[in-house]
Design an enzyme around this catalytic site. Structure first.
Site, PDB file in Angstrom:
ATOM      1  N   SER A   1     -41.133  31.472  -1.639  1.00 16.56           N
ATOM      2  CA  SER A   1     -42.537  31.814  -1.544  1.00 16.56           C
ATOM      3  C   SER A   1     -43.418  30.700  -1.000  1.00 16.56           C
ATOM      4  O   SER A   1     -43.420  30.457   0.190  1.00 16.56           O
ATOM      5  CB  SER A   1     -43.040  32.314  -2.887  1.00 16.56           C
ATOM      6  OG  SER A   1     -42.897  31.343  -3.869  1.00 16.56           O
TER       7      SER A   1
ATOM      8  N   ASP B   1     -42.357  26.155  12.438  1.00 12.77           N
ATOM      9  CA  ASP B   1     -42.899  26.852  13.598  1.00 12.77           C
ATOM     10  C   ASP B   1     -43.793  25.954  14.443  1.00 12.77           C
ATOM     11  O   ASP B   1     -43.895  26.136  15.661  1.00 12.77           O
ATOM     12  CB  ASP B   1     -43.694  28.080  13.154  1.00 12.77           C
ATOM     13  CG  ASP B   1     -42.791  29.233  12.737  1.00 12.77           C
ATOM     14  OD1 ASP B   1     -41.556  29.049  12.750  1.00 12.77           O
ATOM     15  OD2 ASP B   1     -43.325  30.305  12.387  1.00 12.77           O
TER      16      ASP B   1
ATOM     17  N   LYS C   1     -38.859  35.517   0.230  1.00  7.77           N
ATOM     18  CA  LYS C   1     -39.876  36.355  -0.409  1.00  7.77           C
ATOM     19  C   LYS C   1     -41.175  36.191   0.361  1.00  7.77           C
ATOM     20  O   LYS C   1     -41.760  35.119   0.398  1.00  7.77           O
ATOM     21  CB  LYS C   1     -40.097  35.973  -1.860  1.00  7.77           C
ATOM     22  CG  LYS C   1     -41.179  36.823  -2.528  1.00  7.77           C
ATOM     23  CD  LYS C   1     -41.351  36.470  -3.979  1.00  7.77           C
ATOM     24  CE  LYS C   1     -42.419  37.364  -4.607  1.00  7.77           C
ATOM     25  NZ  LYS C   1     -43.776  37.039  -4.119  1.00  7.77           N
TER      26      LYS C   1
END
Length: 446
Positions: free
Chosen positions: A323, A334, A348
Site C-alpha cells: 500500500s 516511475d 494492494k
C-alpha cells in the site's frame, strides 16, 4: 506530522495499507451528522443505530456503485428488520452484510479493534516508552530498548533490564502483550516496576506515564568501501513518519553521504499523506499517485519542489511491502529516482476511508483505486523490482534471528543495493533539479 489520527472529529481516514495505512480525508458526513447519530444513540441505545450508520457510509462511499451486484437497498431493509439483543449481535450482522461485497478491506471494527488501529496510525502510545521481549535464554520479560524522550529513558531504564513485576504483579511467564496492557495507560498516571539488572539487586522504580512518539524511522551512516551510505529503515507510515524521515535525511545530509538506501521491507503501509510527503523529500518534479473514485473522478498528486537530497537512492522491498510502501516505491521507480531491489511487492491499490462510529466502533470503506505515476495498476500484482532478489528461507531465518544484520553486508538485498549504487548513477535525478531544505510549514501541509 504532529497531529494524531484521533484528533479528527469525526475520525475519518483513508486507508491504503493491508493492516493500517491511513490518512485524513474530508468526511461526506459532517460533525453535525455524527452528533445527530450520537444523540439518537443516547436516546435509543439501539444497536440498529450503528447498523444503519454503517449502511449509510457504504451506500455513500463504496467504490463499486453496483455493490458487487448486491441489492444494497434490500440489505438495509433486512438489517433493520431484525431485532438485536446486543451490540455484538448487531456487529455480527454488519460483518455478514459487508462480506457480501467481496472486499476484505471494507471491514467493521469493534471499539477495541478501532482503538488499536487509531493508536497504531497515530504513531503515539501512552505508557512509559519501552520495547520489550521474552528473553529466549532466561524466559524473563526483558527491555530491548528505552525510546527516546520517554519516561523510561529519563528514569534510567536500560536495554537488558528484566521487568520482574508491574504494579506488584509478577511477570514470570507473562506474555509481552499482557505486560503491554499493564504498562500502557492514561498519560499522567503512575506506575511502579520492579527491575532486575546485572550486577545489582532487584529494585523498584516509580514512573509517570506519558504520550510518546513511537520511532518508525531508523537510520545510520554506513561506510561501504569509499562510499558514505545513509541507511534509512521505515517500518510504517504513521502520523509522525514524515517528520521523522525529514529529520533523518537532514541529519545524514550533514554527514555528507554519497548515496542512500531506503528500506521498506515488511512495511505494511500507513498514512497516505505521509507517503506523499516522503516522496516529495526525494524528488522535485513528477507525479506521485493518481486515485480514481467510483464515478471516475480522478485526483493526481505531484512533487512540489521540496526535495531534501538528489543523492543516488536504492529502495529495498519484499512481498510484505504494501500500500503506502507501494505508492512511494512506484513513485520513485516511475520517476527514475531510485533503483528498486528485492522481491515483488504485495499488490494492494485500493484506498479506504475509516470512520469512527457512534459507539466507538469503526468502519473502513474502500473509496478509490490508485495508480502509479505511469498509470500502472498494481492491484493483485505488486511492483516488480528493477533488480529481483528474493531471500532464501535460510537467509530470512538468519536476519529474523539476528536483526542487527539487517542493513549490513550480511543482508543480501542490502549488499546488492550497495553494489549497484557503487557502480552506476542512474538513481540520481538530473543535476539541474536543485533541492532546498524543507521547512516545518511544508511538513505540516496535510
Amino acid at each position: 506530522m504532529n497531529q494524531s489520527a484521533k484528533s479528527y472529529s469525526p475520525l475519518q481516514v483513508a486507508l491504503i495499507g493491508g493492516a493500517i495505512a491511513t490518512t485524513a480525508t474530508i468526511s461526506l458526513f459532517g460533525t453535525a451528522w455524527t452528533r445527530g447519530v450520537r444523540a439518537a444513540l443516547a436516546l435509543q441505545d439501539s444497536p440498529k443505530v450503528i447498523v444503519d450508520q454503517v449502511w449509510q457510509l457504504v451506500n455513500h462511499e463504496y467504490v463499486d456503485g453496483k455493490f458487487n451486484q448486491q441489492d444494497w437497498q434490500a440489505t438495509r431493509q433486512s438489517l433493520l428488520s431484525k431485532d438485536y439483543s446486543s451490540r455484538e449481535e448487531a456487529y455480527t450482522a454488519i460483518r455478514e452484510a459487508l462480506q457480501k461485497l467481496g472486499d476484505p478491506y471494507t471491514r467493521f471494527m469493534d471499539p477495541k479493534q478501532f482503538e488499536a488501529l487509531t493508536s497504531q496510525t497515530s504513531g503515539e502510545v501512552s505508557g512509559i516508552g519501552i520495547r520489550m521481549e521474552v528473553n529466549e535464554k532466561t524466559q524473563r520479560l526483558t527491555v530491548v530498548e528505552a525510546i527516546e524522550n520517554s519516561p523510561a529513558l529519563k528514569a534510567g531504564i536500560k536495554a537488558g533490564d528484566e521487568i520482574l513485576a508491574i504494579d506488584g504483579k509478577p511477570t514470570l511467564k507473562m506474555k509481552v502483550d499482557d505486560a503491554s496492557k499493564l504498562i500502557r495507560g492514561k498519560a499522567g498516571t503512575p506506575i511502579k516496576l520492579k527491575l532486575g539488572r546485572a550486577g545489582q539487586t532487584a529494585f523498584d522504580l516509580k514512573l509517570t506515564r506519558a504520550n510518546i512518539e513511537v520511532p518508525t524511522v531508523r537510520y545510520t551512516l554506513r561506510q561501504e568501501g569509499n562510499r558514505r551510505v545513509g541507511y534509512i529503515r521505515l517500518r510504517e507510515f504513521s502520523a509522525h513518519a514524515a517528520d521523522q524521515m525529514q529529520r533523518a535525511i537532514r541529519d545524514l545530509n550533514t554527514k555528507k553521504v554519497d548515496s542512500y538506501v531506503l528500506d521498506l521491507r515488511g512495511n505494511p503501509g500507513g498514512l497516505l499523506q505521509a507517503s506523499i510527503e516522503i516522496a516529495r523529500m526525494w524528488y522535485n518534479d513528477g507525479g506521485i499517485v493518481k486515485t480514481v473514485d467510483r464515478v471516475g473522478g480522478t485526483e493526481e498528486t505531484k512533487a512540489n519542489r521540496t526535495a531534501l537530497t538528489n543523492r543516488p537512492l536504492a529502495v529495498l522491498v519484499d512481498g510484505n511491502s504494501a500500500s503506502a510502501s507501494e505508492i512511494l516505491t512506484g513513485a520513485l521507480k516511475d520517476n527514475k529516482r531510485a533503483v528498486v531491489v528485492g522481491g515483488q511487492t504485495f499488490g494492494k491499490a485500493l484506498v479506504q476511508s475509516v470512520h469512527e462510529l457512534a459507539d466507538g466502533s469503526g468502519l473502513a470503506v474502500t473509496i478509490a483505486h490508485y495508480y502509479t505515476p505511469a498509470g500502472t495498476d498494481i492491484n493483485h500484482k505488486g511492483i516488480a523490482p528493477d533488480i529481483k532478489l528474493d531471500l532464501t528461507e535460510a537467509q530470512e531465518r538468519q536476519l529474523a534471528s539476528n536483526p542487527d544484520l539487517i542493513g549490513t553486508k550480511s543482508d543480501p538485498q542490502y549488499a546488492r543495493a550497495i553494489a549497484i549504487l557503487s557502480n552506476n548513477n542512474f538513481a540520481q535525478p538530473p543535476a539541474n533539479q536543485p533541492t532546498r531544505p524543507m521547512s516545518r510549514a511544508d511538513s505540516l501541509k496535510f
